[in-house]
Scaffold this motif. Sequence first.
Motif, PDB file in Angstrom:
ATOM      1  N   LEU A 168     -18.663 -74.011  69.597  1.00 31.28           N
ATOM      2  CA  LEU A 168     -19.188 -73.045  68.757  1.00 31.28           C
ATOM      3  C   LEU A 168     -19.154 -73.203  67.223  1.00 31.28           C
ATOM      4  CD1 LEU A 168     -18.515 -69.838  71.121  1.00 31.28           C
ATOM      5  CD2 LEU A 168     -20.993 -70.784  70.426  1.00 31.28           C
ATOM      6  N   LEU A 169     -17.924 -73.741  66.869  1.00 29.96           N
ATOM      7  CA  LEU A 169     -17.783 -73.591  65.455  1.00 29.96           C
ATOM      8  C   LEU A 169     -18.550 -74.884  64.667  1.00 29.96           C
ATOM      9  CD1 LEU A 169     -15.494 -72.771  63.432  1.00 29.96           C
ATOM     10  CD2 LEU A 169     -14.480 -74.874  63.472  1.00 29.96           C
ATOM     11  N   THR A 170     -18.824 -76.020  65.122  1.00 28.70           N
ATOM     12  CA  THR A 170     -19.738 -76.644  64.432  1.00 28.70           C
ATOM     13  C   THR A 170     -21.125 -76.311  64.593  1.00 28.70           C
ATOM     14  OG1 THR A 170     -19.474 -78.230  66.255  1.00 28.70           O
ATOM     15  CG2 THR A 170     -18.760 -78.828  64.333  1.00 28.70           C
ATOM     16  N   LEU A 171     -21.566 -75.460  65.784  1.00 31.40           N
ATOM     17  CA  LEU A 171     -22.684 -74.758  65.878  1.00 31.40           C
ATOM     18  C   LEU A 171     -22.944 -73.901  64.824  1.00 31.40           C
ATOM     19  CD1 LEU A 171     -24.581 -73.520  69.076  1.00 31.40           C
ATOM     20  CD2 LEU A 171     -23.941 -71.808  67.336  1.00 31.40           C
ATOM     21  N   PHE A 172     -21.684 -73.135  64.446  1.00 37.10           N
ATOM     22  CA  PHE A 172     -21.742 -72.220  63.333  1.00 37.10           C
ATOM     23  C   PHE A 172     -21.963 -72.708  62.117  1.00 37.10           C
ATOM     24  CE2 PHE A 172     -19.889 -68.845  60.749  1.00 37.10           C
ATOM     25  CZ  PHE A 172     -20.939 -67.845  61.082  1.00 37.10           C
ATOM     26  N   VAL A 173     -21.522 -73.943  61.912  1.00 38.93           N
ATOM     27  CA  VAL A 173     -21.589 -74.555  60.688  1.00 38.93           C
ATOM     28  C   VAL A 173     -23.156 -74.893  60.439  1.00 38.93           C
ATOM     29  CG1 VAL A 173     -21.054 -76.835  59.510  1.00 38.93           C
ATOM     30  CG2 VAL A 173     -19.316 -75.657  60.406  1.00 38.93           C
ATOM     31  N   GLY A 174     -23.663 -75.678  61.425  1.00 36.33           N
ATOM     32  CA  GLY A 174     -25.113 -75.852  61.296  1.00 36.33           C
ATOM     33  C   GLY A 174     -25.929 -74.547  61.206  1.00 36.33           C
ATOM     34  N   TRP A 175     -25.685 -73.508  61.792  1.00 33.95           N
ATOM     35  CA  TRP A 175     -26.335 -72.249  61.632  1.00 33.95           C
ATOM     36  C   TRP A 175     -26.285 -71.835  60.254  1.00 33.95           C
ATOM     37  CZ3 TRP A 175     -27.508 -68.660  66.106  1.00 33.95           C
ATOM     38  CH2 TRP A 175     -27.554 -67.424  65.760  1.00 33.95           C
ATOM     39  N   GLU A 176     -25.095 -71.762  59.530  1.00 26.70           N
ATOM     40  CA  GLU A 176     -25.125 -71.279  58.370  1.00 26.70           C
ATOM     41  C   GLU A 176     -25.767 -72.394  57.264  1.00 26.70           C
ATOM     42  OE1 GLU A 176     -23.941 -68.739  57.130  1.00 26.70           O
ATOM     43  OE2 GLU A 176     -23.255 -67.755  58.928  1.00 26.70           O
ATOM     44  N   LEU A 221     -17.753 -57.885  75.246  1.00 29.83           N
ATOM     45  CA  LEU A 221     -17.579 -57.532  73.832  1.00 29.83           C
ATOM     46  C   LEU A 221     -17.851 -58.945  72.933  1.00 29.83           C
ATOM     47  CD1 LEU A 221     -17.112 -55.588  71.657  1.00 29.83           C
ATOM     48  CD2 LEU A 221     -14.651 -56.457  71.796  1.00 29.83           C
ATOM     49  N   ILE A 222     -17.423 -60.104  73.572  1.00 32.67           N
ATOM     50  CA  ILE A 222     -17.577 -61.339  72.677  1.00 32.67           C
ATOM     51  C   ILE A 222     -19.164 -61.577  73.055  1.00 32.67           C
ATOM     52  CG2 ILE A 222     -17.362 -63.895  72.898  1.00 32.67           C
ATOM     53  CD1 ILE A 222     -14.403 -63.203  74.052  1.00 32.67           C
ATOM     54  N   GLY A 223     -19.756 -61.428  74.132  1.00 31.21           N
ATOM     55  CA  GLY A 223     -20.947 -61.738  74.335  1.00 31.21           C
ATOM     56  C   GLY A 223     -21.796 -60.967  73.323  1.00 31.21           C
ATOM     57  N   VAL A 224     -21.422 -59.525  73.311  1.00 25.20           N
ATOM     58  CA  VAL A 224     -22.406 -58.735  72.356  1.00 25.20           C
ATOM     59  C   VAL A 224     -22.233 -59.211  71.002  1.00 25.20           C
ATOM     60  CG1 VAL A 224     -22.411 -56.306  71.574  1.00 25.20           C
ATOM     61  CG2 VAL A 224     -22.654 -56.773  74.134  1.00 25.20           C
ATOM     62  N   LEU A 225     -21.104 -59.567  70.439  1.00 20.32           N
ATOM     63  CA  LEU A 225     -20.796 -59.969  69.129  1.00 20.32           C
ATOM     64  C   LEU A 225     -21.853 -60.971  68.829  1.00 20.32           C
ATOM     65  CD1 LEU A 225     -17.189 -59.262  68.852  1.00 20.32           C
ATOM     66  CD2 LEU A 225     -18.795 -57.946  67.292  1.00 20.32           C
ATOM     67  N   LEU A 226     -21.705 -62.232  69.864  1.00 19.32           N
ATOM     68  CA  LEU A 226     -22.599 -63.288  69.519  1.00 19.32           C
ATOM     69  C   LEU A 226     -24.032 -63.005  69.456  1.00 19.32           C
ATOM     70  CD1 LEU A 226     -20.400 -65.749  71.772  1.00 19.32           C
ATOM     71  CD2 LEU A 226     -20.442 -65.556  69.258  1.00 19.32           C
ATOM     72  N   PHE A 227     -24.346 -61.949  70.359  1.00 17.02           N
ATOM     73  CA  PHE A 227     -25.706 -61.608  70.622  1.00 17.02           C
ATOM     74  C   PHE A 227     -26.002 -61.122  69.143  1.00 17.02           C
ATOM     75  CE2 PHE A 227     -28.957 -58.330  71.808  1.00 17.02           C
ATOM     76  CZ  PHE A 227     -29.939 -59.175  72.006  1.00 17.02           C
ATOM     77  N   ILE A 228     -25.351 -60.289  68.552  1.00 12.59           N
ATOM     78  CA  ILE A 228     -25.661 -59.698  67.383  1.00 12.59           C
ATOM     79  C   ILE A 228     -26.101 -60.718  66.238  1.00 12.59           C
ATOM     80  CG2 ILE A 228     -25.028 -58.100  65.268  1.00 12.59           C
ATOM     81  CD1 ILE A 228     -23.351 -56.515  67.421  1.00 12.59           C
ATOM     82  N   GLY A 229     -25.173 -61.905  66.341  1.00  9.98           N
ATOM     83  CA  GLY A 229     -25.625 -63.044  65.406  1.00  9.98           C
ATOM     84  C   GLY A 229     -26.950 -63.552  65.755  1.00  9.98           C
ATOM     85  N   ALA A 230     -27.422 -63.596  67.108  1.00  7.79           N
ATOM     86  CA  ALA A 230     -28.696 -64.003  67.430  1.00  7.79           C
ATOM     87  C   ALA A 230     -29.652 -63.013  66.886  1.00  7.79           C
ATOM     88  CB  ALA A 230     -28.921 -64.270  68.889  1.00  7.79           C
ATOM     89  N   PHE A 273     -20.843 -60.627  62.393  1.00 13.95           N
ATOM     90  CA  PHE A 273     -20.628 -60.145  63.773  1.00 13.95           C
ATOM     91  C   PHE A 273     -20.318 -61.387  64.806  1.00 13.95           C
ATOM     92  CE2 PHE A 273     -22.505 -56.396  62.436  1.00 13.95           C
ATOM     93  CZ  PHE A 273     -21.441 -55.408  62.900  1.00 13.95           C
ATOM     94  N   MET A 274     -21.255 -62.497  64.586  1.00 10.65           N
ATOM     95  CA  MET A 274     -21.032 -63.674  65.410  1.00 10.65           C
ATOM     96  C   MET A 274     -19.587 -64.326  65.218  1.00 10.65           C
ATOM     97  SD  MET A 274     -23.494 -66.741  65.342  1.00 10.65           S
ATOM     98  CE  MET A 274     -23.042 -68.496  66.144  1.00 10.65           C
ATOM     99  N   LEU A 275     -19.220 -64.360  63.823  1.00 16.74           N
ATOM    100  CA  LEU A 275     -18.114 -65.046  63.474  1.00 16.74           C
ATOM    101  C   LEU A 275     -16.944 -64.138  64.219  1.00 16.74           C
ATOM    102  CD1 LEU A 275     -16.976 -67.411  61.871  1.00 16.74           C
ATOM    103  CD2 LEU A 275     -16.763 -66.052  59.982  1.00 16.74           C
ATOM    104  N   LEU A 276     -16.952 -62.891  63.892  1.00 16.54           N
ATOM    105  CA  LEU A 276     -15.798 -62.013  64.920  1.00 16.54           C
ATOM    106  C   LEU A 276     -15.778 -62.419  66.333  1.00 16.54           C
ATOM    107  CD1 LEU A 276     -16.499 -58.301  63.403  1.00 16.54           C
ATOM    108  CD2 LEU A 276     -14.522 -59.870  63.195  1.00 16.54           C
ATOM    109  N   GLY A 277     -16.951 -62.480  66.855  1.00 14.04           N
ATOM    110  CA  GLY A 277     -17.076 -62.861  68.228  1.00 14.04           C
ATOM    111  C   GLY A 277     -16.369 -64.437  68.585  1.00 14.04           C
TER     112      GLY A 277
END
Lengths: 102, 726, 169
Positions: free
Chosen positions: B172-180, B261-270, B216-220
Amino acid sequence: MIPLSWLLFFAAALFCIGLYGVLARKNAIAILMGIELMLNAVNVNLVAFWRYRTPEMMAGQVFAVIVFAVAAAEVAVGLALFISVYRRRKTIAADELDLMKW
Amino acid sequence: MTTETLIWLIPLPPVLAFFLIVLFTNRNRALSHTLAVGAAFLSWLGSMVVFFRAISTEHLGEHPFVSSIPWLATGDTYFRIGVQIDPLSAATLFFVAWTVLMIFIYSVGYHNYGQPKGDHDRPGLPPHGATVRDAHGHEHHVPSIEPMYSRFFAFIGLFAFGMYTLVVSDNLLTLFVGWEIMGLCSYLLIGFWYGKPSARAAMIKAFITTRIGDVFMLLGIAYLYSLTGTLNYREIFYNEEVLRHLAETPSYIAGFSAAALIGVLLFIGAIGKSAQFPLHVWLPDAMEGPTPVSAMIHAATMVSAGVYMVIRVFPLLSAGYEETHHLTQPMLFMAFIGAFTALFAATIAVAQNDIKRVLAYSTISQLGYMIAALGIGGYVAAAFHLITHAFFKALLFLGSGSVIHGMEHGVLHTGNHHVDPQNMFNMGGLRKKMPITYWTFLIGGLALSGFPFVTAGFWSKDEILADAWAHAPLVFVVLALAALLTAFYTMRQISLTFGGEPRTKESEHAVESKWTMTLPLVILAVFAVAAGWVGIPEWMTGGAIPNWFHKFVGGTLLSHPEALPFNAIPLLTSLVVALGGLGLGLFVYRDIRAGASDPMESFLGAGLYRLLKNKYYFDEAYDRLFVQPAYWLAETFTSLWMDRKAIDGVLHWFAYISGIIGEFLRNAIDKPIVNGFGDWVGESAKKLGVFFRPIQTGRVQQYMVLALFSLAVFTALFYYLLLTAR
Amino acid sequence: MTPLQMIFILVAAMTLGAGLMVVTARNLVHSALWLVLALFGVAIVYVLLQAGFLAVVQVVIYIGAIAILMIFAIMLTRNIASESGPRFNENWSWALVIALVLFGTLAWMLSGWDGIAAQAPAISPRFDTVRELGLALVSPEGFVLAFEVASVLLLAALIGALVVAWDRR
């Protein structure tokens, strides 16, 4: 036969006389003469020990020869220095050569 | 080359192209676009090789292509980053590679490569056209080349790097890097024409809005890491123990498990990335960018990243679903948000006149479909719709870009710059002027509407509806209604743009675009039809052709989802809504005359129409609710009250106290004690020197006397001590 | 007391007396002449110790070269050979004390040493000391390295003396 102690006392006395000359004389050449006396006292010791301890090994005499060489070299360089100093300062009195003083 | 090595290499060419263009070839347009398109082609080639190796591998779900390197030492272990291609990422890689390559090629034509420099073009503004004189001395107005041509290719190169990184990463971290990275590129590209105030506002809006989701996604992600100590997909989502542990651990919020909770946080990112309600507001404004950008990035690729991520973390969202068959809290949340967004965006799209905005809202609506499908457990359906949608929406957007391009040509010809080339009511009859664009756009539109049995959109949408009917009938009703509206506004768009007679002089003089623009349209049109054939349900063909896609992508999950049995209701429903919507749209908009008002206005009533046209006043509401209070907070509260009065006052008081303390320290401690000691040390050394100075006469003989005297004294002392010691 | 002992006492007395005159004579030329006498006395001591080669070297190098060199130096540095001015510096009393203390210490230490009464072993007539000395000086098992170093030292001193005393004007 001469006892070893006589020779040693003789050498010690000669050495102390030379030392006195080195410490007390004003003239630099006289100091050099005192050094020669001290070297001779050392040589007497070397030869005496050679004769009385190990006459079959020539180490004592060899060292005496080398001391001769050193003495000759020392005198040559020392006298050259004195002449050079004299040329500049017109004196070779040891207690007037105090350039290294504070 | 091994497949794993190849996967590592896939994202690299575009980022190399980015640096080369920015650093070296910025001045040379041909070299810049050659570099960018070449890099996209290399990545495409690598992706295709990897894709075909992936589909020819048995049990790829159990044994995906993985490769990782230790990256960051964390205590006694390493955080590893790496690449992974499992069925889901292989399928995603397929459509990403195709759409990215198509957009790169399309951009060459869209930015008028080969045209002369504009008369008044400035960097930061769209090209305004150039005047050329032909052999007979006649002046012609022709499109001019984009002033910042090379920069555009550099940016989309970086964008492609971000998307590829996101797809091939195994955590998920490198996914987040590409995301950003994509977030940044989105910002840069929406504001590509930074000379326009609206583009500047849109770029900031897009960046800030998606940022809300990202936080929120980063929090998740952080919460997930703190619980499991890893962010690797395989170690979390393909590991029953970890999933059960997460599902059974209570979280900070009562009633929610950690997984939920993690799922909801990640979903808010989406929600932010995929422009779901209530963070959907940025996507329509993103149409301020050049069409290839606003089109493809914000329709086919980047917004798909949000859905891709949610599909990726689906095992976490649905942790506990398999046992109980009750929708988990995050799934309920997603089903609600997705279904609501699908209908809500579709209603807005009905009343939009800007050709790109209609498509923007339709994108939001279709992404809502995917989210809703995931919410009701339709894992494969969501992935299927993600892929088909990417193809036909890329096609539609590029087609709209082609239409706008043709209209701009007409505008240049007439010289009337007050005509908006994006307003569909200024078009009409373009099917004769732009045949390739027309046919491909028609195919894309039919796919979007779900035209039965032929188009890709039908199969994927039908699968979602079937899933919804089986698990959540309410969601089914909402989605069916949205599908009806989708077909209706799609037909409205096609009819207004291509049907009837030209409504303006400009549309009479529109011309077909160059091959660099039409070739991608044709290729994408093929996929818009054919992409659906890989997932035809087995009851349709009587089991003669296996549902390959279902089996392939379903293998990504631990427990392979079962294909649904045949049910007539969802099938009939999708047939009815698709054909009904299309027919209604064609009927209402088949022949709109120049100057006529939108029939919707009279049908819905002026009030409701205005509400829809202004997108339910969401922008205005957000302005009142968040932007204005933020300004007030910054200007009045923070700057005036907090900063100047409270903080400055405290600081002044601190400064005053510090002054007093400093004065005391100086007079009582520093001066007498510290300085005094320093002075004493110096003075003592000096006195000692003066005391000892006389012995430093410079006379050799005195030194010797002293030395011998000292030697004698010490020898005597030594012997005395030696004797007494005996 | 054997005649040899008698000779030694006489020679030693002469040498020490000459040494004393060296360090006390007011005239520097006189000092140099007294030095020649003292060195000659040492040469006789070498003979008494059956080191005939060294005695010859003592006469040739010390008396023949070094002492003469000193006289030349005294004559080259004018008006210092005169009898004007004090012979000694202001430390002479301290120097006397140190010299006496050193002699006392040496005498005390030597008399306490049990090797002081050693007798000289006889040297066989077939043992040629000069030949042995020559071999020891040049044989690799002997002192050839020291010999060569001494020769280099002499060369260096030669060149050094030339450089230092060179009148650059």
